[in-house]
Design a protein around this motif. Structure first.
Motif, PDB file in Angstrom:
ATOM      1  N   GLN A  55       0.812  -1.211   0.000  1.00 21.81           N
ATOM      2  CA  GLN A  55       0.000   0.000   0.000  1.00 21.81           C
ATOM      3  C   GLN A  55       0.844   1.259   0.000  1.00 21.81           C
ATOM      4  OE1 GLN A  55      -0.089  -2.356   2.228  1.00 21.81           O
ATOM      5  NE2 GLN A  55      -2.069  -3.394   2.125  1.00 21.81           N
ATOM      6  N   GLU A  56       2.009   1.176   0.587  1.00 23.97           N
ATOM      7  CA  GLU A  56       2.860   2.361   0.695  1.00 23.97           C
ATOM      8  C   GLU A  56       3.374   2.779  -0.679  1.00 23.97           C
ATOM      9  OE1 GLU A  56       4.971   2.906   4.046  1.00 23.97           O
ATOM     10  OE2 GLU A  56       3.269   2.043   5.131  1.00 23.97           O
ATOM     11  N   PRO A  57       3.852   4.014  -0.762  1.00 24.37           N
ATOM     12  CA  PRO A  57       4.340   4.502  -2.065  1.00 24.37           C
ATOM     13  C   PRO A  57       5.474   3.643  -2.620  1.00 24.37           C
ATOM     14  CG  PRO A  57       4.629   6.149  -0.301  1.00 24.37           C
ATOM     15  CD  PRO A  57       3.836   5.042   0.270  1.00 24.37           C
ATOM     16  N   ALA A  58       5.559   3.616  -3.933  1.00 29.47           N
ATOM     17  CA  ALA A  58       6.568   2.782  -4.599  1.00 29.47           C
ATOM     18  C   ALA A  58       7.977   3.216  -4.244  1.00 29.47           C
ATOM     19  CB  ALA A  58       6.370   2.836  -6.107  1.00 29.47           C
ATOM     20  N   VAL A  59       8.862   2.266  -4.313  1.00 31.54           N
ATOM     21  CA  VAL A  59      10.260   2.488  -3.944  1.00 31.54           C
ATOM     22  C   VAL A  59      11.123   1.882  -5.037  1.00 31.54           C
ATOM     23  CG1 VAL A  59      12.019   1.557  -2.387  1.00 31.54           C
ATOM     24  CG2 VAL A  59       9.948   2.587  -1.452  1.00 31.54           C
ATOM     25  N   THR A  60      12.223   2.486  -5.353  1.00 37.70           N
ATOM     26  CA  THR A  60      13.128   1.906  -6.347  1.00 37.70           C
ATOM     27  C   THR A  60      14.542   1.829  -5.801  1.00 37.70           C
ATOM     28  OG1 THR A  60      11.820   2.841  -8.162  1.00 37.70           O
ATOM     29  CG2 THR A  60      14.051   2.138  -8.667  1.00 37.70           C
ATOM     30  N   LEU A  61      15.120   0.665  -5.905  1.00 36.41           N
ATOM     31  CA  LEU A  61      16.511   0.486  -5.496  1.00 36.41           C
ATOM     32  C   LEU A  61      17.373   0.296  -6.736  1.00 36.41           C
ATOM     33  CD1 LEU A  61      16.356  -2.073  -2.538  1.00 36.41           C
ATOM     34  CD2 LEU A  61      16.153   0.409  -2.477  1.00 36.41           C
ATOM     35  N   ALA A  62      18.547   0.865  -6.719  1.00 37.34           N
ATOM     36  CA  ALA A  62      19.524   0.587  -7.772  1.00 37.34           C
ATOM     37  C   ALA A  62      20.525  -0.408  -7.218  1.00 37.34           C
ATOM     38  CB  ALA A  62      20.231   1.873  -8.189  1.00 37.34           C
ATOM     39  N   LEU A  63      20.639  -1.546  -7.888  1.00 38.41           N
ATOM     40  CA  LEU A  63      21.539  -2.595  -7.422  1.00 38.41           C
ATOM     41  C   LEU A  63      22.732  -2.690  -8.352  1.00 38.41           C
ATOM     42  CD1 LEU A  63      18.846  -5.330  -6.745  1.00 38.41           C
ATOM     43  CD2 LEU A  63      19.619  -3.506  -5.245  1.00 38.41           C
ATOM     44  N   HIS A  64      23.897  -2.735  -7.779  1.00 33.11           N
ATOM     45  CA  HIS A  64      25.102  -2.922  -8.584  1.00 33.11           C
ATOM     46  C   HIS A  64      25.762  -4.219  -8.137  1.00 33.11           C
ATOM     47  CE1 HIS A  64      25.026   1.320  -9.986  1.00 33.11           C
ATOM     48  NE2 HIS A  64      24.324   1.451  -8.878  1.00 33.11           N
ATOM     49  N   ALA A  65      25.426  -5.285  -8.852  1.00 32.54           N
ATOM     50  CA  ALA A  65      25.964  -6.596  -8.477  1.00 32.54           C
ATOM     51  C   ALA A  65      27.121  -6.985  -9.384  1.00 32.54           C
ATOM     52  CB  ALA A  65      24.875  -7.648  -8.548  1.00 32.54           C
TER      53      ALA A  65
ATOM     54  N   GLY B  47      12.119  -2.505  -8.213  1.00 33.75           N
ATOM     55  CA  GLY B  47      11.052  -1.612  -7.780  1.00 33.75           C
ATOM     56  C   GLY B  47       9.911  -2.379  -7.158  1.00 33.75           C
ATOM     57  N   THR B  48       9.163  -1.749  -6.292  1.00 34.59           N
ATOM     58  CA  THR B  48       8.003  -2.407  -5.701  1.00 34.59           C
ATOM     59  C   THR B  48       6.816  -2.247  -6.640  1.00 34.59           C
ATOM     60  OG1 THR B  48       7.333  -0.415  -4.575  1.00 34.59           O
ATOM     61  CG2 THR B  48       8.803  -1.897  -3.389  1.00 34.59           C
ATOM     62  N   VAL B  49       5.922  -3.212  -6.561  1.00 37.65           N
ATOM     63  CA  VAL B  49       4.730  -3.191  -7.398  1.00 37.65           C
ATOM     64  C   VAL B  49       3.531  -3.330  -6.471  1.00 37.65           C
ATOM     65  CG1 VAL B  49       3.515  -4.396  -9.245  1.00 37.65           C
ATOM     66  CG2 VAL B  49       5.981  -4.200  -9.315  1.00 37.65           C
ATOM     67  N   GLY B  50       2.405  -2.862  -6.910  1.00 38.01           N
ATOM     68  CA  GLY B  50       1.234  -2.827  -6.037  1.00 38.01           C
ATOM     69  C   GLY B  50       0.763  -4.160  -5.487  1.00 38.01           C
TER      70      GLY B  50
ATOM     71  N   ARG C 291      13.241  -2.496   4.992  1.00 35.97           N
ATOM     72  CA  ARG C 291      12.150  -3.220   5.660  1.00 35.97           C
ATOM     73  C   ARG C 291      11.003  -3.521   4.706  1.00 35.97           C
ATOM     74  NH1 ARG C 291      12.170   0.466  10.601  1.00 35.97           N
ATOM     75  NH2 ARG C 291      14.261   0.087  11.462  1.00 35.97           N
ATOM     76  N   ARG C 292      10.996  -2.779   3.617  1.00 40.80           N
ATOM     77  CA  ARG C 292       9.938  -3.048   2.625  1.00 40.80           C
ATOM     78  C   ARG C 292      10.084  -4.427   1.988  1.00 40.80           C
ATOM     79  NH1 ARG C 292       6.982   1.235   0.293  1.00 40.80           N
ATOM     80  NH2 ARG C 292       6.093  -0.192  -1.239  1.00 40.80           N
ATOM     81  N   PHE C 293      11.292  -4.960   2.008  1.00 41.29           N
ATOM     82  CA  PHE C 293      11.556  -6.188   1.251  1.00 41.29           C
ATOM     83  C   PHE C 293      11.724  -7.393   2.171  1.00 41.29           C
ATOM     84  CE2 PHE C 293      12.994  -2.571  -1.202  1.00 41.29           C
ATOM     85  CZ  PHE C 293      12.352  -2.789  -2.401  1.00 41.29           C
ATOM     86  N   GLY C 294      11.253  -8.514   1.717  1.00 36.94           N
ATOM     87  CA  GLY C 294      11.385  -9.751   2.487  1.00 36.94           C
ATOM     88  C   GLY C 294      11.314 -10.959   1.575  1.00 36.94           C
ATOM     89  N   ALA C 295      11.453 -12.126   2.181  1.00 40.42           N
ATOM     90  CA  ALA C 295      11.406 -13.356   1.393  1.00 40.42           C
ATOM     91  C   ALA C 295       9.981 -13.654   0.964  1.00 40.42           C
ATOM     92  CB  ALA C 295      11.964 -14.515   2.196  1.00 40.42           C
ATOM     93  N   ALA C 296       9.813 -14.090  -0.250  1.00 45.71           N
ATOM     94  CA  ALA C 296       8.467 -14.408  -0.760  1.00 45.71           C
ATOM     95  C   ALA C 296       8.022 -15.767  -0.262  1.00 45.71           C
ATOM     96  CB  ALA C 296       8.458 -14.386  -2.279  1.00 45.71           C
TER      97      ALA C 296
ATOM     98  N   VAL D   4      11.838  -6.213 -11.590  1.00 46.89           N
ATOM     99  CA  VAL D   4      13.288  -6.180 -11.745  1.00 46.89           C
ATOM    100  C   VAL D   4      13.605  -5.863 -13.187  1.00 46.89           C
ATOM    101  CG1 VAL D   4      15.426  -7.463 -11.459  1.00 46.89           C
ATOM    102  CG2 VAL D   4      13.468  -8.013 -10.031  1.00 46.89           C
ATOM    103  N   GLN D   5      14.472  -4.901 -13.397  1.00 52.11           N
ATOM    104  CA  GLN D   5      14.889  -4.619 -14.769  1.00 52.11           C
ATOM    105  C   GLN D   5      16.311  -4.095 -14.751  1.00 52.11           C
ATOM    106  OE1 GLN D   5      11.859  -1.876 -15.873  1.00 52.11           O
ATOM    107  NE2 GLN D   5      12.725  -0.183 -14.711  1.00 52.11           N
TER     108      GLN D   5
END
Lengths: 210, 210
Positions: A131-141, A149-152, A205-210, A158-159
DNA sequence: CGGCATCCTCTTTGATACTG
DNA sequence: CAGTATCAAAGAGGATGCCG
């Protein structure tokens, strides 16, 4: 592949996708759908070119893959998964989960492609507060930059590509990043292992294991 | 199996269990743990005996299978899955689900073993009212009689053998029975397709898809 | 009999070279 | 770029042999 000739759903599945390289081709198409032949070769280091051609043809006949003429600007055709092919996702996910512990024993002898990390991110990471606003992380692996990015609906998108302003930026090796985002590794510990994190730590904290 | 040499969990899993026959051997051991070599051969029609021996050895080295001396009355040793081997259950389950639609196109050309039906029953059928008293069904899908019982945790227990008094008895082909118990086929329709059901039809409500 | 090992043939793979 | 063609080596399949 030679059929096992057994009236069993597992055996039938293996008749279809049990041949060498087939599921890895599915992996590639699952990561980036609409691939050229050459893209597939790059994402499948070690595959003999004749086998790739053979497999693609067999997979097309089996209804897993579609070979379509690319829209005008591109001078070639693209390979895509059919819906039936995409239904292999739970299979890939289960095999990947089971195989993950085998990655530890790796003294860097194997080849690695940056984009591979996108698949476990998509399969095993989810958004815990859709429900919270979308968030985008830039990952450099690796060389490539990957955007998460989060989706509703609770899943994540992932892109690869670049963005002007990610909400946070993570630089580290693929496993660190994956374990961090699935909550198996604390940011503190990750940092002592060399991972760099720029941005608000609360975003994690927005992210966790599915 | 030759390694793919890719630093990817899926590729590593396939390095381990992607070889021909390996997952079918796991299937057999998942259905009836503690098998003799000969039992395995019977459950794997078509496997060359040297390949079975090769695979078992490789699987033992990979930590999937344990070969143990049988207790005194038996004059041989038994093969079992290790915990790590049993962790392949989600993989087998996913592949089986994906492969199920491929069974339709089968004009009885493939060989079939009665005991195979036990696996999908265990994986895909569950007890919808675990609190209620236990129930036992006798299933006749072939020569062998298979018993399906409810267990307290919502899953079901499947075993072959005979019982004095099942709460109901079903005679039919494997797919009918499976579809009936997962709720995909109504008893009425199953009956018109030749399935026989003896007992209280309400018992069927206890079972559903997992 | 149960549990493989051997031998042989055939197919598949992998590596490389070549072509439209 | 997108494959085909070629060929040696590895693996699969089938038959049969051996040994407790």
């Amino acid at each position: 592949m030679r059929s096992y000739g057994q009236e069993c759903a597992l055996a039938k599945a293996l008749d279809s996708v049990g041949e060498r390289w087939t599921l890895l081709i599915v992996r590639e198409l699952m990561i980036r759908d609409g691939c050229r032949y050459t893209d597939l070769r790059q994402g499948l280091p070690g595959i003999p070119t004749n086998l790739l051609a053979d497999r693609l043809e067999a997979m097309e006949e089996a209804g897993l893959v579609l070979k379509e003429a690319a829209p005008p600007p591109v001078a070639t055709h693209l390979f895509r998964l059919t819906p039936r092919g995409r239904e292999l996702e739970p299979v890939i996910a289960a095999l990947g989960r089971w195989g993950a512990p085998l990655l530890q024993a790796n003294p860097g002898k194997d080849t690695f492609c940056d984009h591979w990390v996108a698949l476990p991110l998509r399969l095993y990471v989810h958004d815990r507060a859709p429900q919270e606003p979308a968030v985008t992380l830039a990952l450099h692996a690796g060389q490539e930059q990957i955007l998460l990015g989060t989706v509703g609906d609770g899943s994540v998108r992932v892109q690869s590509g670049r963005t002007a302003q990610p909400d946070a930026r993570i630089v580290g090796n693929p496993y660190q990043i994956l374990r961090l985002l699935t909550g198996k590794l604390k940011l503190q510990d990750a940092r002592t292992q060399g991972l760099r994190y720029e941005g608000d730590a609360k975003l994690l904290r927005r992210f966790g294991a599915a």
